[in-house]
Design an enzyme around this catalytic site. Structure first.
Site, PDB file in Angstrom:
ATOM      1  CB  THR A 155     -14.911  35.817  33.134  1.00 55.56           C
ATOM      2  OG1 THR A 155     -14.435  37.156  33.111  1.00 55.56           O
ATOM      3  CG2 THR A 155     -14.716  35.277  34.532  1.00 55.56           C
ATOM      4  N   GLY A 157     -19.521  38.500  34.710  1.00 55.03           N
ATOM      5  CA  GLY A 157     -20.482  39.544  34.392  1.00 55.03           C
ATOM      6  C   GLY A 157     -19.857  40.914  34.506  1.00 55.03           C
TER       7      GLY A 157
HETATM    8  N1  ASP Z   1     -16.276  39.970  35.469  1.00 55.38           N
HETATM    9  C1  ASP Z   1     -15.207  40.208  34.545  1.00 55.38           C
HETATM   10  C2  ASP Z   1     -14.608  41.556  34.778  1.00 55.38           C
HETATM   11  O1  ASP Z   1     -15.347  42.478  35.046  1.00 55.38           O
HETATM   12  C3  ASP Z   1     -15.623  40.149  33.123  1.00 55.38           C
HETATM   13  C4  ASP Z   1     -16.368  38.939  32.728  1.00 55.38           C
HETATM   14  O2  ASP Z   1     -16.917  38.217  33.544  1.00 55.38           O
HETATM   15  O3  ASP Z   1     -16.401  38.685  31.522  1.00 55.38           O
HETATM   16  O4  ASP Z   1     -13.411  41.710  34.623  1.00 55.38           O
END
Ligand code: ASP
Length: 309
Positions: free
Chosen positions: A176, A228
């Site tokens: 992300t 997250g």
């Molecule tokens: N928050 C993102 C999701 O759950 C994943 C990430 O932040 O890496 O899709």
């Protein structure tokens, strides 16, 4: 000169010093600096905070290092499904897309949803139809192919588990990306983009495209982009929770982000982090994991990229 500022992230996770080769670390830092500079340059040239966050996120999406755009993780059917969102703190306009494939810069499609439709959120086939109407180029799957990501997926493809890109202890590709910015007119904005989680199925959507969960901006309080464990960030309505603590409890940006990331999200079992900015140009880069790819830059001389705690 009025204060301008920008902050970016490239995901939070188990980033422990010494885990990466010095060369890899340099590669990450250079990619972060490049995106940070590109967004900051927009602001310096009088661009809006919206333009700046879109530009910075585009650059992060163009890098194979981060789990967004080019570097997106594989779904359970060996495809890529991406989510993105953008929000303008001045007008509270917002745009979001989810479950899209083949789009090089999902953040720009989210911006087009905001600018060119009466809607906020387009998903799946409809979002793709909209992209085609706007003549977006649809990239081949090869554009998104990456050996490391593919191996990550091969390891768990026949299982029911889905994996947060951050959680892998083995390598340093975490997920992300996002940006928040303050422009010379005192307006703030936020953008977030992701490939989601490895081996995700059933059209799983995380917090990143959800306004209020993974992304939020309001000139009255702050602009926030999260990274997250999405399922927890949705339940915690994390980005909006930070804004609410400022608005209703009078907390500062730093107090509010600490409260949410170090207490509230942990309490319900979530891990990750966020970047946030207010109209005074205060920046908070808060995470409860071992590290978060991050950078911040302002007109008072701040210019920094970091990975570890
Ligand atoms: N928050 C993102 C999701 O759950 C994943 C990430 O932040 O890496 O899709």
């Amino acid at each position: 000169m009025t204060k301008i500022a920008i902050a970016i992230h490239g995901g939070a996770g188990t980033l422990v010093k010494g885990m990466m080769t010095p060369e890899k670390e340099t590669e990450y830092k250079q990619a972060l600096q490049f995106a940070l500079d590109a967004g900051y340059e927009m602001l310096e040239n009088g661009g809006s905070s919206l333009d700046a966050v879109e530009k910075a996120v585009q650059e992060l999406e163009n890098s194979h290092l981060f789990n967004a755009g080019k570097g997106s993780v594989f779904t359970s059917t060996e495809t890529h499904e991406m989510d993105a969102s953008i929000m303008d703190g001045k007008s509270l306009n917002a745009g979001a897309v989810s479950l899209i494939t083949g789009i090089k810069n999902p953040v720009s499609l989210a911006r087009d949803v905001m600018d060119k439709t009466e809607h906020v959120f387009l998903a799946g086939n409809g979002a793709m139809e909209f992209a085609k109407e706007l003549n977006y180029k649809i990239e081949n799957p090869e554009y998104f192919y990456d050996d490391f990501r593919h191996n990550q997926w091969l390891e768990i493809k026949d299982t029911d588990s889905f994996q947060l890109d951050h959680s892998t202890k083995k390598d340093s590709k975490f997920g992300t990306v996002g940006a928040v910015a303050l422009d010379e007119h005192g307006n703030i904005a936020a953008a977030t983009s992701t490939g989601g989680m490895t081996n995700k199925k059933y059209g799983r959507v995380g917090d990143s495209p959800m306004i209020g969960a993974g992304n939020y901006a309001n000139n009255e309080t702050c602009a926030v982009s999260c990274t997250g464990s999405g399922e927890y960030f949705i339940r915690g309505v994390v980005a909006y929770d930070v804004a609410c603590l400022m608005e209703h409890k009078g907390l500062s940006l730093e107090e509010a982000t600490k409260e949410v990331i170090q207490k509230r999200i942990l309490k319900i079992g979530g891990d990750g982090g966020l970047i946030a900015i207010d109209t005074q140009g205060n920046i908070s880069l808060e995470f409860n994991t071992e590290g978060m790819y991050r950078g911040s830059k302002n007109s008072e001389g701040l210019d920094s990229v970091e990975i570890y705690k």
